[in-house]
Design a protein around this motif. Structure first.
Motif, PDB file in Angstrom:
ATOM      1  N   MET A   1      52.620  24.976  32.017  1.00 41.81           N
ATOM      2  CA  MET A   1      51.319  24.739  32.630  1.00 41.81           C
ATOM      3  C   MET A   1      51.023  23.237  32.680  1.00 41.81           C
ATOM      4  SD  MET A   1      49.589  27.589  33.408  1.00 41.81           S
ATOM      5  CE  MET A   1      49.595  29.345  33.020  1.00 41.81           C
ATOM      6  N   LYS A   2      50.478  22.798  33.806  1.00 38.80           N
ATOM      7  CA  LYS A   2      49.994  21.433  33.961  1.00 38.80           C
ATOM      8  C   LYS A   2      48.478  21.506  34.146  1.00 38.80           C
ATOM      9  CE  LYS A   2      54.098  19.418  34.142  1.00 38.80           C
ATOM     10  NZ  LYS A   2      54.556  18.397  33.170  1.00 38.80           N
ATOM     11  N   GLN A   3      47.736  20.883  33.239  1.00 42.35           N
ATOM     12  CA  GLN A   3      46.278  20.957  33.242  1.00 42.35           C
ATOM     13  C   GLN A   3      45.691  19.706  33.896  1.00 42.35           C
ATOM     14  OE1 GLN A   3      44.257  23.472  31.553  1.00 42.35           O
ATOM     15  NE2 GLN A   3      42.560  22.537  32.660  1.00 42.35           N
ATOM     16  N   PHE A   4      44.770  19.904  34.855  1.00 42.54           N
ATOM     17  CA  PHE A   4      43.993  18.799  35.416  1.00 42.54           C
ATOM     18  C   PHE A   4      42.616  19.353  35.778  1.00 42.54           C
ATOM     19  CE2 PHE A   4      44.447  20.160  39.858  1.00 42.54           C
ATOM     20  CZ  PHE A   4      45.618  20.913  39.804  1.00 42.54           C
ATOM     21  N   GLY A   5      41.587  18.708  35.246  1.00 45.68           N
ATOM     22  CA  GLY A   5      40.233  19.194  35.452  1.00 45.68           C
ATOM     23  C   GLY A   5      40.110  20.610  34.943  1.00 45.68           C
ATOM     24  N   LEU A   9      48.180  24.381  36.704  1.00 46.38           N
ATOM     25  CA  LEU A   9      49.280  24.634  37.618  1.00 46.38           C
ATOM     26  C   LEU A   9      50.387  25.342  36.842  1.00 46.38           C
ATOM     27  CD1 LEU A   9      50.105  23.948  40.603  1.00 46.38           C
ATOM     28  CD2 LEU A   9      51.513  22.148  39.625  1.00 46.38           C
ATOM     29  N   ASP A  10      50.633  26.593  37.197  1.00 46.53           N
ATOM     30  CA  ASP A  10      51.630  27.411  36.512  1.00 46.53           C
ATOM     31  C   ASP A  10      52.965  27.230  37.222  1.00 46.53           C
ATOM     32  OD1 ASP A  10      51.687  30.928  35.462  1.00 46.53           O
ATOM     33  OD2 ASP A  10      53.200  29.362  35.360  1.00 46.53           O
ATOM     34  N   THR A  11      53.822  26.356  36.689  1.00 47.02           N
ATOM     35  CA  THR A  11      55.074  26.034  37.372  1.00 47.02           C
ATOM     36  C   THR A  11      56.117  27.125  37.211  1.00 47.02           C
ATOM     37  OG1 THR A  11      55.833  24.807  35.429  1.00 47.02           O
ATOM     38  CG2 THR A  11      54.706  23.554  37.148  1.00 47.02           C
ATOM     39  N   ARG A  12      55.958  27.965  36.193  1.00 45.25           N
ATOM     40  CA  ARG A  12      56.919  29.051  36.006  1.00 45.25           C
ATOM     41  C   ARG A  12      56.692  30.155  37.039  1.00 45.25           C
ATOM     42  NH1 ARG A  12      57.357  33.376  30.995  1.00 45.25           N
ATOM     43  NH2 ARG A  12      59.145  34.499  31.804  1.00 45.25           N
ATOM     44  N   ASN A  13      55.431  30.559  37.191  1.00 43.27           N
ATOM     45  CA  ASN A  13      55.107  31.640  38.116  1.00 43.27           C
ATOM     46  C   ASN A  13      54.669  31.139  39.482  1.00 43.27           C
ATOM     47  OD1 ASN A  13      55.519  33.759  36.176  1.00 43.27           O
ATOM     48  ND2 ASN A  13      53.626  33.103  35.202  1.00 43.27           N
ATOM     49  N   TRP A  17      45.632  28.345  38.617  1.00 43.84           N
ATOM     50  CA  TRP A  17      44.528  29.024  37.944  1.00 43.84           C
ATOM     51  C   TRP A  17      43.326  28.082  37.877  1.00 43.84           C
ATOM     52  CZ3 TRP A  17      45.857  33.998  36.755  1.00 43.84           C
ATOM     53  CH2 TRP A  17      47.213  34.279  36.586  1.00 43.84           C
ATOM     54  N   GLN A  18      42.140  28.672  37.949  1.00 45.62           N
ATOM     55  CA  GLN A  18      40.899  27.924  37.754  1.00 45.62           C
ATOM     56  C   GLN A  18      40.009  28.700  36.796  1.00 45.62           C
ATOM     57  OE1 GLN A  18      38.343  27.460  41.158  1.00 45.62           O
ATOM     58  NE2 GLN A  18      37.278  25.698  40.289  1.00 45.62           N
ATOM     59  N   ASN A  19      39.842  28.153  35.595  1.00 45.34           N
ATOM     60  CA  ASN A  19      39.016  28.811  34.581  1.00 45.34           C
ATOM     61  C   ASN A  19      39.397  30.272  34.397  1.00 45.34           C
ATOM     62  OD1 ASN A  19      37.476  26.447  34.155  1.00 45.34           O
ATOM     63  ND2 ASN A  19      36.153  26.959  35.885  1.00 45.34           N
ATOM     64  N   GLY A  20      40.705  30.539  34.362  1.00 49.24           N
ATOM     65  CA  GLY A  20      41.175  31.902  34.124  1.00 49.24           C
ATOM     66  C   GLY A  20      41.284  32.769  35.352  1.00 49.24           C
ATOM     67  N   SER A 103      49.737  24.847  27.131  1.00 50.72           N
ATOM     68  CA  SER A 103      50.555  25.977  26.690  1.00 50.72           C
ATOM     69  C   SER A 103      50.129  27.280  27.327  1.00 50.72           C
ATOM     70  CB  SER A 103      50.470  26.122  25.162  1.00 50.72           C
ATOM     71  OG  SER A 103      49.120  26.341  24.771  1.00 50.72           O
ATOM     72  N   GLY A 104      49.109  27.225  28.186  1.00 51.22           N
ATOM     73  CA  GLY A 104      48.680  28.455  28.862  1.00 51.22           C
ATOM     74  C   GLY A 104      47.568  29.138  28.109  1.00 51.22           C
ATOM     75  N   TYR A 105      47.414  30.446  28.298  1.00 53.73           N
ATOM     76  CA  TYR A 105      46.318  31.191  27.700  1.00 53.73           C
ATOM     77  C   TYR A 105      46.622  31.532  26.251  1.00 53.73           C
ATOM     78  CZ  TYR A 105      44.796  31.488  32.463  1.00 53.73           C
ATOM     79  OH  TYR A 105      44.406  31.168  33.728  1.00 53.73           O
ATOM     80  N   ALA A 106      45.573  31.538  25.440  1.00 47.97           N
ATOM     81  CA  ALA A 106      45.728  31.813  24.014  1.00 47.97           C
ATOM     82  C   ALA A 106      46.243  33.229  23.806  1.00 47.97           C
ATOM     83  CB  ALA A 106      44.378  31.642  23.311  1.00 47.97           C
TER      84      ALA A 106
END
Length: 602
Positions: A1-5, A9-13, A17-20, A103-106
């Motif tokens: 996952m790449k987080q911005f704001g 950005l889920d590069t694997r899939n 995503w935006q706020n889940g 790291s993505g979602y908890a």
């Protein structure tokens, strides 16, 4: 996952995503966003993006503007005050936001649910069932059919979202492109394979390409290597077809491979040959080909897709998922979702269903129109009708084209003239071409388009570019291709011809010495201008490009079309033009023979 704001950005899939919440994003815009996110805080030039995302393939730079425009809409960004993507006029783009690894979602947190569409549960269940057969090794070819706006892409998007996170399934998508004249051989196939051969996760696929399809490998080697891409030897079209079939089946040995080709009615002959070959091969394969098209586009004459579909259906080698109009309950469900209230104004679902005739695109436009005109308003958090339905004069019959006509008729004559000229060029169009069509001053024309974009919801700015002569020109885009079609049809044939000729001659002046790069565009404009000899010459140039790519059949079709155009000339003019065209065709075929001889020698 790449987080911005607030985005991830889920590069694997390969999704955003935006706020889940998962945001729908087609493959090419995702690839553009990924490259920008992975290269933040610096200028990424147009050439760099094109080289990385379309190696060994000529793509017009304005394609990038369309994708960046789509990304801005999804991110809620603006050109004037960008938070994420800043346009550097004439040079490229700058990703402004800070990017962090995530790291993505908890653990234990429910994952986001796919987006919903209405009225297509049975069709979606059928697609899921056919994919399960493919997972068991029973290859599938599926055609999704329906009229414009019926929801083919929405269904495909939902299907792909449901399976994109499954480890056992790999999805790649390609978009067929409308071509008035010549079409680029294997265009959607190359786009889909490019996604499979992206860096990191695409290394295995790239290795398969190298082993099984060496004549294709050079087009994708740059995706996973910093060094120079190896050059493939020229080969016959049949060998290229066999190679790519072997490679696709090999890639499907570990995971089920899903290929999606949209708007197949615009596909080139080489792509249709590949679909035919993959459908007819006998060995088991975990492979699913999913293609959409509009039946109205292939019903008349001897369209090659029509013949292919009939033959595959006769031999029970394909399945058909036909999308019909939505029922009233589906319209009610959509309105409840969009208005976010279960209790709807009395009679509203029936009213919308009657006027949209069950077409999802028309349904969406109808609701937007009711709100924009003030017939439907929100008061104290509840949507209510401001007039009795019987008293509402929509001023629009049941077709969206007529709704578009209504919007256009409300504009003054000067604005209509600007939009009509733009419609002759494309969904995305440069101001310089519209200025050429109108024989007007570029600076003045750009000012008028800028004003239109601030007043009209269906026209948007799409950046700037520097032309070969150093001139700066703005680009614009219609919100939907239907607006372009309606505007184009409003013009008389004589007016269209005159404007197409002006654009073609401007193209020739701008790209002197580089005619091969714009041969398809020249052919389109010259043919529309009834300049038959010049259109035939441009088609022969496009045929030469196809032959060099190993698509001999495509080249032959283009040359045959060139000769048919010359039949429109008077007898003396036709004979002279035909002699010249046949000489050009002979040169093209001689080059093909040389390639075949070299291939045989190898």
């Amino acid at each position: 996952m790449k987080q911005f704001g607030c985005f991830q950005l889920d590069t694997r899939n390969e999704c955003l995503w935006q706020n889940g919440t998962r945001i729908g994003l087609t493959p090419k815009p995702f690839a553009v966003l990924r490259y920008l996110v992975e290269n933040p805080q610096r200028l990424v030039t147009h050439d760099e993006l094109l080289d990385k995302l379309w190696p060994e393939t000529y793509v017009q730079p304005q394609v990038l503007r369309t994708y960046v425009l789509e990304l801005r809409k999804l991110l809620g960004d603006s050109i004037e005050s960008p938070q994420f993507i800043r346009t550097v006029p004439g040079r490229g783009y700058w990703f402004l936001a800070q990017v962090e690894d995530s790291s993505g979602y908890a653990a234990g947190t429910p994952g986001p649910q796919p987006g919903r569409i209405v009225g297509r549960r049975q069709e979606l269940e059928r697609l899921n069932g056919l994919l399960r057969h493919a997972i068991q090794g029973d290859r599938q070819v599926i055609f999704i059919t329906g009229e414009t706006g019926i929801g083919k892409t929405a269904l495909i998007d939902l299907f792909c979202r449901q399976w994109c996170s499954e480890d056992q399934v790999c999805i790649a998508r390609g978009q067929c492109v409308e071509g008035f004249a010549g079409k680029e051989a294997y265009y959607p196939v190359i786009e889909a394979l490019g996604q499979l051969c992206l860096p990191n996760q695409g290394k295995k696929h790239a290795h398969v390409m190298q082993q099984k399809a060496p004549s294709w490998y050079a087009q994708f080697a740059a995706l996973h290597s910093d060094g120079p891409a190896p050059m493939a030897a020229a080969v016959r079209g049949e060998r290229m077809l066999n190679e790519i079939c072997d490679a696709i089946e090999a890639m499907a040995s570990e995971k089920t491979l899903v290929f999606v080709f949209e708007d197949l009615h615009w596909a080139d002959l080489s792509t249709l040959d590949l679909i035919s070959a993959l459908a007819r091969r006998r060995q088991a394969a975990r492979l699913l080909l999913l293609a959409s098209y509009r039946p109205a586009e292939v019903s008349a004459g001897q369209h090659p897709l029509k013949r292919l579909k009939q033959d595959l259906a006769t031999h029970k080698l394909c399945a058909d998922v036909s999308l019909g109009p939505l029922e009233k309950d589906a319209v009610r469900e959509y309105l409840a979702q969009e208005l976010k209230q279960e209790t709807l104004p009395r009679g509203l679902p029936s009213f919308v269903h009657q006027h949209c005739e069950g077409n999802p695109l028309f349904m969406i436009a109808m609701l937007e129109h009711l709100i924009a005109q003030g017939f439907l308003r929100q008061e104290a958090g509840v949507w209510q009708l401001r007039s009795a339905l019987a008293e509402i004069d929509m001023g629009v019959p049941t077709a969206l084209s007529e709704m578009i006509e209504l919007q256009i008729d409300r504009l003054d004559a000067a604005d209509q003239r600007l939009l009509e000229a733009a419609s002759l060029i494309g969904v995305i169009f440069p101001a310089w071409a519209a200025a050429a069509a109108l024989d007007g001053d570029l600076e003045d024309i750009e000012d008028q388009y800028e004003k239109l974009t601030r007043r009209l919801h269906f026209l948007h700015p799409a950046g700037h570019d520097e032309l070969p002569d150093g001139t700066q020109s703005a680009f614009y885009v219609f919100a939907h291709g239907l607006y372009r079609e309606v505007l184009r049809a409003r013009q008389s044939p004589a007016r269209r011809a005159k404007r197409h000729l002006r654009v073609a001659e401007k193209l020739e002046n701008l790209f002197t010495g580089r005619e091969m790069d714009i041969s398809s565009e020249l052919a389109m404009h010259f043919e529309a201008a009834a300049e038959w000899a010049r259109a035939a010459q441009a088609l022969c140039t496009a045929a030469e490009t196809a032959v060099r790519r190993g698509a001999r059949d495509e080249g032959v079709k283009l040359t045959e079309r060139a000769l048919r155009l010359l039949e429109n000339l008077s007898e003396p003019d036709r004979q002279a033009a035909e002699r010249k065209t046949r000489q050009q065709i002979a040169g093209v075929m001689n080059r093909q023979q040389e390639l075949d001889e070299n291939s045989t020698a190898i």
